[in-house]
Design an enzyme around this catalytic site. Structure first.
Site, PDB file in Angstrom:
ATOM      1  N   LYS A 175      16.738   0.843  28.499  1.00  0.00           N
ATOM      2  CA  LYS A 175      17.973   1.409  27.413  1.00  0.00           C
ATOM      3  C   LYS A 175      17.141   1.782  26.333  1.00  0.00           C
ATOM      4  O   LYS A 175      17.778   2.788  25.681  1.00  0.00           O
ATOM      5  CB  LYS A 175      19.095   0.091  27.494  1.00  0.00           C
ATOM      6  CG  LYS A 175      19.770  -0.289  28.521  1.00  0.00           C
ATOM      7  CD  LYS A 175      21.091   0.581  29.009  1.00  0.00           C
ATOM      8  CE  LYS A 175      20.295   1.796  29.903  1.00  0.00           C
ATOM      9  NZ  LYS A 175      20.507   1.818  31.281  1.00  0.00           N
ATOM     10  N   CYS A 207      22.578  19.567  36.338  1.00  0.00           N
ATOM     11  CA  CYS A 207      23.554  20.624  36.194  1.00  0.00           C
ATOM     12  C   CYS A 207      24.946  20.397  36.810  1.00  0.00           C
ATOM     13  O   CYS A 207      25.111  19.770  37.639  1.00  0.00           O
ATOM     14  CB  CYS A 207      23.017  21.837  37.116  1.00  0.00           C
ATOM     15  SG  CYS A 207      21.436  22.262  36.702  1.00  0.00           S
ATOM     16  N   LYS A 237      22.464  12.315  33.952  1.00  0.00           N
ATOM     17  CA  LYS A 237      22.955  11.219  34.607  1.00  0.00           C
ATOM     18  C   LYS A 237      22.883  11.215  36.156  1.00  0.00           C
ATOM     19  O   LYS A 237      22.724  10.137  36.425  1.00  0.00           O
ATOM     20  CB  LYS A 237      24.528  11.193  34.022  1.00  0.00           C
ATOM     21  CG  LYS A 237      25.360   9.991  34.873  1.00  0.00           C
ATOM     22  CD  LYS A 237      25.629   9.070  33.604  1.00  0.00           C
ATOM     23  CE  LYS A 237      26.374   7.839  34.452  1.00  0.00           C
ATOM     24  NZ  LYS A 237      25.719   6.824  33.876  1.00  0.00           N
ATOM     25  N   ARG A 282      26.057  15.619  33.256  1.00  0.00           N
ATOM     26  CA  ARG A 282      25.049  16.058  34.431  1.00  0.00           C
ATOM     27  C   ARG A 282      24.133  16.733  34.066  1.00  0.00           C
ATOM     28  O   ARG A 282      22.981  17.136  34.450  1.00  0.00           O
ATOM     29  CB  ARG A 282      25.697  16.623  35.327  1.00  0.00           C
ATOM     30  CG  ARG A 282      26.892  16.169  36.161  1.00  0.00           C
ATOM     31  CD  ARG A 282      27.720  16.784  37.045  1.00  0.00           C
ATOM     32  NE  ARG A 282      26.615  17.410  38.355  1.00  0.00           N
ATOM     33  CZ  ARG A 282      26.524  16.530  39.308  1.00  0.00           C
ATOM     34  NH1 ARG A 282      27.454  15.315  39.677  1.00  0.00           N
ATOM     35  NH2 ARG A 282      25.762  16.828  40.284  1.00  0.00           N
ATOM     36  N   GLU A 331      15.249  -3.573  32.373  1.00  0.00           N
ATOM     37  CA  GLU A 331      16.700  -2.877  32.003  1.00  0.00           C
ATOM     38  C   GLU A 331      16.656  -2.644  30.460  1.00  0.00           C
ATOM     39  O   GLU A 331      17.311  -1.682  30.031  1.00  0.00           O
ATOM     40  CB  GLU A 331      17.822  -3.695  32.858  1.00  0.00           C
ATOM     41  CG  GLU A 331      19.148  -2.789  32.506  1.00  0.00           C
ATOM     42  CD  GLU A 331      19.168  -1.338  32.688  1.00  0.00           C
ATOM     43  OE1 GLU A 331      18.263  -0.807  33.537  1.00  0.00           O
ATOM     44  OE2 GLU A 331      20.249  -0.739  32.476  1.00  0.00           O
ATOM     45  N   ASN A 363      23.666  24.466  41.131  1.00  0.00           N
ATOM     46  CA  ASN A 363      22.802  23.015  40.950  1.00  0.00           C
ATOM     47  C   ASN A 363      21.999  23.076  41.809  1.00  0.00           C
ATOM     48  O   ASN A 363      22.131  23.001  43.175  1.00  0.00           O
ATOM     49  CB  ASN A 363      24.151  21.946  40.992  1.00  0.00           C
ATOM     50  CG  ASN A 363      23.585  20.527  41.121  1.00  0.00           C
ATOM     51  OD1 ASN A 363      24.234  19.673  41.582  1.00  0.00           O
ATOM     52  ND2 ASN A 363      22.365  20.344  40.657  1.00  0.00           N
ATOM     53  N   GLY A 364      20.674  22.387  41.484  1.00  0.00           N
ATOM     54  CA  GLY A 364      19.652  22.370  42.819  1.00  0.00           C
ATOM     55  C   GLY A 364      18.508  23.173  42.473  1.00  0.00           C
ATOM     56  O   GLY A 364      18.105  23.706  41.575  1.00  0.00           O
ATOM     57  N   HIS A 374      -2.679 -10.184  30.718  1.00  0.00           N
ATOM     58  CA  HIS A 374      -3.710  -9.144  31.463  1.00  0.00           C
ATOM     59  C   HIS A 374      -3.732  -7.894  30.887  1.00  0.00           C
ATOM     60  O   HIS A 374      -3.822  -6.852  31.762  1.00  0.00           O
ATOM     61  CB  HIS A 374      -3.494  -9.340  33.138  1.00  0.00           C
ATOM     62  CG  HIS A 374      -3.588 -10.746  33.527  1.00  0.00           C
ATOM     63  ND1 HIS A 374      -4.729 -11.490  33.590  1.00  0.00           N
ATOM     64  CD2 HIS A 374      -2.385 -11.858  33.982  1.00  0.00           C
ATOM     65  CE1 HIS A 374      -4.326 -12.834  34.245  1.00  0.00           C
ATOM     66  NE2 HIS A 374      -3.215 -12.973  34.157  1.00  0.00           N
ATOM     67  N   GLU A 426      15.364   5.004  26.640  1.00  0.00           N
ATOM     68  CA  GLU A 426      15.940   6.386  26.975  1.00  0.00           C
ATOM     69  C   GLU A 426      17.154   6.793  25.672  1.00  0.00           C
ATOM     70  O   GLU A 426      16.949   7.755  25.602  1.00  0.00           O
ATOM     71  CB  GLU A 426      16.669   6.251  28.206  1.00  0.00           C
ATOM     72  CG  GLU A 426      17.727   5.217  28.479  1.00  0.00           C
ATOM     73  CD  GLU A 426      18.292   5.118  30.041  1.00  0.00           C
ATOM     74  OE1 GLU A 426      17.896   5.992  30.596  1.00  0.00           O
ATOM     75  OE2 GLU A 426      18.953   4.260  30.251  1.00  0.00           O
ATOM     76  N   TRP A 451      20.585  21.625  33.202  1.00  0.00           N
ATOM     77  CA  TRP A 451      19.413  20.643  33.039  1.00  0.00           C
ATOM     78  C   TRP A 451      18.418  21.325  33.776  1.00  0.00           C
ATOM     79  O   TRP A 451      18.439  21.425  35.013  1.00  0.00           O
ATOM     80  CB  TRP A 451      19.759  19.352  33.744  1.00  0.00           C
ATOM     81  CG  TRP A 451      18.490  18.276  33.458  1.00  0.00           C
ATOM     82  CD1 TRP A 451      18.569  17.309  32.346  1.00  0.00           C
ATOM     83  CD2 TRP A 451      17.426  18.017  34.083  1.00  0.00           C
ATOM     84  NE1 TRP A 451      17.685  16.680  32.439  1.00  0.00           N
ATOM     85  CE2 TRP A 451      16.863  17.095  33.448  1.00  0.00           C
ATOM     86  CE3 TRP A 451      16.863  18.537  35.459  1.00  0.00           C
ATOM     87  CZ2 TRP A 451      15.514  16.447  34.067  1.00  0.00           C
ATOM     88  CZ3 TRP A 451      16.004  18.108  35.853  1.00  0.00           C
ATOM     89  CH2 TRP A 451      15.047  17.100  35.193  1.00  0.00           C
TER      90      TRP A 451
END
Ligand code: G6P
Length: 612
Positions: free
Chosen positions: A489, A2, A607, A27, A485, A102-103, A508, A492, A76
């Site tokens: 990438k 947000c 983000k 955001r 990483e 936001n929150g 395994h 996502e 968001w």
């Protein structure tokens, strides 16, 4: 998670708020809304829409508005699905108070039943909606006073901004943990989650502490923090570059940011590395003697920052011989914390806002450990919740999938490892000088790679695998975090399931996933585990899988084992995480683009994750 922006001044603010929201869209981007205080406060004009800001723009229309006070929000979702009713701003029953937040308001359920018991009809499923109703209830002609009273009734982590039709020309905000700052312009002021929202209009910022309430009008800021009003909060001029918020000719922010990595690496090195190999980390908050006494290091972080931390562990343990524990912050914060005085905790967070990382840093700090924030954002919460700071200087990163901040974080950790290595006498001066030279060469190597024919070849290879339903990533030693990483990438931004494993563990479990033709990305860069990785490649090939190897330029052997090779520049093996991740960023990017996806705004992600 947000983004919020409010404007008060003398200019028509509709466009200012919409462009500000565009700068905050990273955001959150499932829905958005704007509220304008029209007719000198006669009424609120509220427009909300599901989707990204382009949809809101369309809903708002081209008509000009004379409003000079307004609020905007990009969401968001946390509480309540993605619907117009749940989008912000949220308003009170009379439509006189508007709030963006936001929150999370943790006690919203009990507040909601209390208000419902008093006859308030709720129109959304959000926790935010309690705020306009509570403000309306507490309002006696002074919005700041009403907001202060409301903050005594709510619990949680939040930043919100409210406006009231009876007080045109005023915005009142409050923050607890989540970010909120004042942009100080010429005869105008902003309240926003992050600096980019108003950077086009001013670089002058007043920072707010957690727990503060702030009231702004066009020419003044008043802050309450339990000690009565304060009207002279210092103004800081930020050095952020507005160009960072533009794509600068690239098709996406992510691609632009991949190409900005050489600059991010050069700038993060900056003047910190002396000609004699000495390292100056100016704001570490620890003098050399205290740093030399550090016996244990804990690294806490989330997402891509955590992967940088994993690389940092190899660097610090190898160069400085100090044991490093690296853990995702959301787990670290709830374990029995055994850190204490003499331990160094490094919280890696590019945004400086990630709730779990901040909490993990706090837990360790309460136990007396020295906490350092490794962050890209000056003035962020992490810088205020720590005893020292190491800044990456990557510039603003907008693409949700982190790229340049990651390699800059690895560079910063390498600098710390080098400094510690000298202080601990684990490196000789000659050894340190050689490593310093290697670090200095890294940005040029990445630059040369990005300007070579290799990226186009990565696109070509990626295109051939773009419709595969699953990718396995394998590596050993520093290749492990590179795999983690690289796989992150890909998943996502392309939504293709990936699994990343230390190659030695493949037998395994993950080997059972392989079928003829399954693509397996193997980080097989030169180094002491190269032969072991080649053995793993053979095992994969024996199951008919297709191997895409990331290998060091000039390696003549890998071509005999792999179906495709993505080359990366030659550098000492321990520094390959900086060079080997670049082809994997491009590989993920190319697959997502081949599948027609929006890489800058992948679904469901944000983000900056300011909730737990
Ligand atoms: C989110 C972002 C990631 C980022 C992670 C940690 O998940 O989408 O790109 O790596 O948060 O963020 P931080 O700001 O703490 O580095």
């Amino acid at each position: 998670m947000c983004g919020i922006i409010g404007y008060v001044g003398s200019r028509s603010c509709k466009e200012l708020i919409l462009t500000g929201l565009e700068r905050l869209e990273y955001r959150g981007y499932d829905s958005a809304g704007i509220a304008l205080l029209e007719g000198g406060g006669s009424h609120l004009e509220l427009v909300r829409a599901i989707g990204n800001l382009a949809v809101l723009r369309e809903a708002v229309g081209e008509n000009s508005s004379p409003a000079t006070t307004g609020l905007g929000h990009t969401r968001w979702a946390t509480h309540g699905g993605v619907t117009v009713a749940n989008a912000h701003p949220q308003v009170d029953a009379e439509g006189r108070v508007a709030v963006v937040m936001n929150g999370i308001i943790e006690n919203y359920m009990s507040l909601r039943s209390e208000l419902a018991g008093q006859g308030v009809a709720f129109r959304s499923e959000t926790d935010t909606e309690v705020l306009p109703h509570l403000i309306a209830q507490e309002y006696r002609g002074d919005l700041a006073e009403a907001v202060r009273r409301v903050t005594e009734r709510i619990q949680g982590h939040y930043a919100f901004v409210a406006m009231h039709c009876d007080e045109p020309g005023r915005l009142v905000g409050a923050r607890k943990e989540c970010p909120l700052m004042v942009g100080v312009g010429d005869g105008e002021r902003f309240l926003a989650s992050a600096i980019p929202a108003f950077l086009r209009h001013t670089r002058d910022v007043q920072l707010l502490e957690s727990g503060e309430v702030v009231s702004i009008d066009a020419s003044s800021t008043t802050i309450w923090n339990g000690h009565g009003p304060e009207a002279d909060r210092p103004v800081t001029r930020v050095l952020m570059d507005e160009d960072s918020a533009e794509k600068g000719g690239h098709e996406t922010f992510m691609l632009k940011e991949i190409h900005e990595q050489p600059t991010a690496l050069w700038d993060t090195l900056g003047d910190r590395l002396g000609a004699d190999g000495s390292v100056d980390l100016e704001a570490l908050g620890l003098d050399d003697a205290s740093l030399a006494r550090v016996e244990r290091i804990h690294i806490v972080a989330c997402g891509t920052s955590f992967h940088a931390g994993l690389v940092g562990r190899y660097l610090i343990e190898d160069w400085a011989r100090v044991p490093v524990h690296c853990e995702v912050a959301s787990e670290y914060r709830y374990r029995t914390c055994l850190a204490g005085p003499g331990d160094l905790i490094i919280g890696i967070t590019q945004s400086g806002e990630t709730a779990d990382t901040l909490a993990a840093m706090r837990v360790a700090r309460e136990r007396g450990a020295h906490v350092v924030a490794l962050t890209n954002i000056m003035g962020s919460q992490a810088t205020r919740d720590s005893d020292g700071v190491i800044f990456t200087r990557a510039g603003l990163e907008i693409g949700v999938a982190a790229t340049k901040t990651h390699t800059a974080q690895v560079m910063a950790l390498a600098l710390l490892a080098l400094k510690l290595g000298r202080l601990k006498w684990a490196l000789t001066s000659v050894g340190a000088l050689e490593l310093a030279e290697d670090l200095r060469r890294l940005p040029d190597l990445v630059q040369a790679y990005l300007h070579s024919a290799e990226p186009a070849r990565v696109y070509e290879v990626a295109g051939r695998y773009a419709s595969c339903p699953f990718f396995l990533y394998l590596g050993r030693h520093v290749g492990v975090p590179v795999c983690f990483e690289g796989a992150l990438k890909l998943k996502e931004i392309s939504y293709i399931p990936t699994e990343a494993y230390p190659a030695g563990e493949m037998k395994h479990g993950p080997i059972a996933l392989l079928e003829p033709g399954s693509p397996v990305v193997v980080v097989a860069t030169d180094g002491h585990v190269f032969d072991k990785v080649v053995s793993n490649i053979q095992e994969v090939k024996a199951r008919g899988a297709a191997v895409i190897a990331v290998a060091t330029e000039g390696n003549e052997e890998i071509g005999h084992h792999a179906d495709d090779v993505l080359w990366c520049p030659r550098t000492p093996s321990i520094l390959t995480p900086v060079t080997a991740i670049v082809p994997l960023q491009l590989f993920a990017y190319a697959i997502a683009r081949a599948n027609g996806l929006n890489v800058d705004q992948p679904r469901n992600l944000a983000k900056t994750v300011t909730v737990e």
